[in-house]
Write an enzyme that holds these catalytic residues in place. Structure first.
Site, PDB file in Angstrom:
ATOM      1  N   HIS A   1       0.879  -1.182   0.000  1.00  0.00           N
ATOM      2  CA  HIS A   1       0.000   0.000   0.000  1.00  0.00           C
ATOM      3  C   HIS A   1       0.914   1.228   0.000  1.00  0.00           C
ATOM      4  O   HIS A   1       1.929   1.236   0.701  1.00  0.00           O
ATOM      5  CB  HIS A   1      -0.798   0.153   1.290  1.00  0.00           C
ATOM      6  CG  HIS A   1      -1.762  -0.920   1.630  1.00  0.00           C
ATOM      7  ND1 HIS A   1      -1.454  -1.979   2.426  1.00  0.00           N
ATOM      8  CD2 HIS A   1      -3.081  -1.057   1.321  1.00  0.00           C
ATOM      9  CE1 HIS A   1      -2.522  -2.737   2.601  1.00  0.00           C
ATOM     10  NE2 HIS A   1      -3.527  -2.207   1.944  1.00  0.00           N
TER      11      HIS A   1
ATOM     12  N   ASP B   1       1.917   2.282   3.505  1.00  0.00           N
ATOM     13  CA  ASP B   1       2.712   1.454   4.410  1.00  0.00           C
ATOM     14  C   ASP B   1       4.182   1.442   4.005  1.00  0.00           C
ATOM     15  O   ASP B   1       5.033   1.164   4.833  1.00  0.00           O
ATOM     16  CB  ASP B   1       2.161   0.043   4.620  1.00  0.00           C
ATOM     17  CG  ASP B   1       1.983  -0.758   3.352  1.00  0.00           C
ATOM     18  OD1 ASP B   1       0.912  -1.362   3.196  1.00  0.00           O
ATOM     19  OD2 ASP B   1       2.913  -0.820   2.526  1.00  0.00           O
TER      20      ASP B   1
ATOM     21  N   GLU C   1     -11.121  -6.718  -4.138  1.00  0.00           N
ATOM     22  CA  GLU C   1     -10.922  -7.755  -3.119  1.00  0.00           C
ATOM     23  C   GLU C   1     -12.113  -7.798  -2.183  1.00  0.00           C
ATOM     24  O   GLU C   1     -12.297  -6.893  -1.359  1.00  0.00           O
ATOM     25  CB  GLU C   1      -9.634  -7.441  -2.340  1.00  0.00           C
ATOM     26  CG  GLU C   1      -9.327  -8.482  -1.286  1.00  0.00           C
ATOM     27  CD  GLU C   1      -8.003  -8.208  -0.567  1.00  0.00           C
ATOM     28  OE1 GLU C   1      -7.058  -7.707  -1.217  1.00  0.00           O
ATOM     29  OE2 GLU C   1      -7.931  -8.497   0.627  1.00  0.00           O
TER      30      GLU C   1
HETATM   31  C1  XLS Z   1      -7.723  -6.368   4.535  1.00  0.00           C
HETATM   32  C2  XLS Z   1      -7.253  -6.657   3.196  1.00  0.00           C
HETATM   33  C3  XLS Z   1      -6.106  -5.784   2.738  1.00  0.00           C
HETATM   34  C4  XLS Z   1      -5.962  -5.850   1.250  1.00  0.00           C
HETATM   35  C5  XLS Z   1      -5.133  -4.757   0.677  1.00  0.00           C
HETATM   36  O1  XLS Z   1      -8.401  -7.137   5.172  1.00  0.00           O
HETATM   37  O2  XLS Z   1      -6.941  -8.016   3.098  1.00  0.00           O
HETATM   38  O3  XLS Z   1      -4.927  -6.120   3.389  1.00  0.00           O
HETATM   39  O4  XLS Z   1      -5.446  -7.074   0.833  1.00  0.00           O
HETATM   40  O5  XLS Z   1      -5.639  -3.514   0.952  1.00  0.00           O
HETATM   41 NI    NI Z   2      -6.033  -8.946   1.427  1.00  0.00          NI
HETATM   42 NI    NI Z   3      -7.709  -9.342   4.919  1.00  0.00          NI
END
Ligand code: XLS
Ligand code: NI
Ligand code: NI
Length: 437
Positions: A101, A104, A232
């Site tokens: 990210h 981060d 996601e």
């Molecule tokens: C949080 C998500 C995050 C994504 C990326 O639960 O898994 O880490 O993979 O933003």
């Molecule tokens: Ni994730």
């Molecule tokens: Ni996650």
């Protein structure tokens, strides 16, 4: 280059009989499975956020794992110090990919301009390390959930100003992902959801989210970024209801807003179980829609109801995941991305190695098991046979669109009772699959 892990060398494959905890027992990168190396099938990826930023803090307690390379540093100096450590870990594990990210790898600045400058500083270091090691970027993403401005969401915030700040941040994240040769870009909903419907115009928020994603697609075209976009799914945490709750909800949203041509799904094992599904289910839903993109490889704990992001060590789940992956033609742009963290009690830096080695070995076993099940053929043949009444005669005629309720009624009246309703053989099949695990 000074080493932060002088006692750990490049992790080698030593085979299933090895007792060396710092060796692979199953992941043999050059071994060919179904015509492709394990390296190319699995496309392993290590994440920056858990590996470098996870320190074991939780809502009841302070960080437990204070890393020696972090000591005495903060801000951009800390961010700079972490880059070579991350790549040393990734290189020693033989990871072909990584993911990050924006916020981060580099800290939040006082202003967007300062945040962008910090990010540029770190991106230059990431680029150097990529060139030195040959490790590539699987996907980039923007962290749109930590800063207080995102408390009501980013693209779904009731504030148009927050929407603008989010757009600016994703614009920059796309630019740096492109600059680093990223093969994808992920949108995880973050705080895109609601805590109470009493203050929420859901339709309007979803319209805004779609508008935002269309802007991202347009901007990618504008700068020539050809990487794959992913959504996601995750059902809860941090909001009560996340809009991208599961694979089916995401696909429905993408179709409704004409976004499906541009997006695939990045599925996470722990998110699947939080949604009340198995990962196999989520992967089948995505695969059937041609949207199986990438895997966030972790697992939850059966007894805990939140995203524990543990490393997967269950060969049975890995076998299911790899069977579905192979069924839909394998991972192409995506990878097996370790969105996973060591437990709060695993405080030593070398735990970062044991955890990843275990995860990589588990997926390698899953891959070999899945290939063996496919070569054996009995499972595939059973499923094919189960639908055989659709291959000829009546079934083929229905599938070809030649039948109607009236013609089927005539068939049923004539037939008296359906006779071809055989056993589902669930236990027989579970035993069969277990032969390979
Ligand atoms: C949080 C998500 C995050 C994504 C990326 O639960 O898994 O880490 O993979 O933003
Ligand atoms: Ni994730
Ligand atoms: Ni996650």
């Amino acid at each position: 280059m000074s080493s932060h892990f002088p006692s750990i060398s490049r992790i080698a494959y030593e085979g299933p009989k090895s007792k060396n905890p710092l060796a692979f027992k199953h992941y043999n990168p050059d071994e060919v499975v179904e015509g492709k190396t394990m390296r190319d099938h699995l496309r392993f990826s290590i994440v920056y956020w858990h590996t470098m930023c996870g320190q074991g803090g939780d809502m009841f307690g302070a960080p437990t794992a204070i890393r020696p390379w972090d000591a005495g540093k903060s801000g951009i100096e800390l961010a700079k110090a972490r880059v070579p450590v991350f790549f040393e870990i990734a290189e020693k594990l033989g990871m072909p990919y990584y993911a990050f990210h924006d916020r981060d790898v580099a800290p939040h600045g006082q202003t967007l301009r300062e945040s962008n400058e910090y990010l540029d500083t770190i991106v230059a270091l990431l680029k150097e390390q990529q060139q030195r090691t040959g490790i590539k970027l699987l996907w980039g993403t923007a962290q749109l959930f930590v800063h207080p401005r995102f408390m009501h969401g980013a693209a779904t915030s009731p504030s148009s100003e927050v929407f603008a700040f989010s757009a600016a941040q994703v614009k920059k994240a796309l630019e740096v992902t492109h600059e680093l040769g990223g093969e994808g870009y992920t949108f995880w909903g973050g705080r895109e959801g609601y805590m109470t419907l009493w203050n929420t115009d859901m339709k309007r928020e979803l319209d805004h989210l779609a508008k935002f994603l269309h802007m991202a697609v347009d901007y990618a075209k504008q700068i020539g970024f050809k990487g794959q976009f992913y959504i996601e799914p995750k059902p809860k945490e941090p909001t009560k209801h996340q809009y991208d709750s599961d694979a089916a909800a995401c696909l429905n949203f993408l179709r409704e807003y004409d976004l499906l041509p541009y997006f695939k799904l990045n599925l996470e094992t722990n998110h699947a179980t939080l949604a009340g599904h198995s990962m196999q289910h989520e992967m089948e839903v995505a695969g059937a829609a041609g949207a199986l993109g990438s895997l966030d490889a972790n697992t939850g704990d059966l007894l805990l109801g939140w995203d524990t992001d543990q490393f997967l060590t269950d060969a049975s789940t890995a076998t299911q995941m790899m069977l579905t992956t192979l069924k839909y033609g394998g991972l192409t742009t995506g990878g097996v991305n370790f969105d996973a963290k060591v437990r709060r009690e695993s405080v030593d830096p070398e735990d970062l190695f044991y955890s990843h080695i275990g995860g990589m070995d588990t997926f390698a076993r899953g891959l070999k098991n899945a290939a063996a099940i496919r070569a054996d053929g009995r499972l595939g043949d059973f499923v094919k046979q189960r639908y055989s009444t659709w291959d000829t005669g009546l079934g083929a005629s229905i599938e070809a669109g030649k039948e109607s309720f009236s013609s089927l009624e005539a068939f049923a009246l004539e037939k008296g009772e359906a006779t071809q309703v055989p056993s589902g053989r669930q236990e027989f099949l579970e035993n069969l699959v277990n032969e390979f695990i």
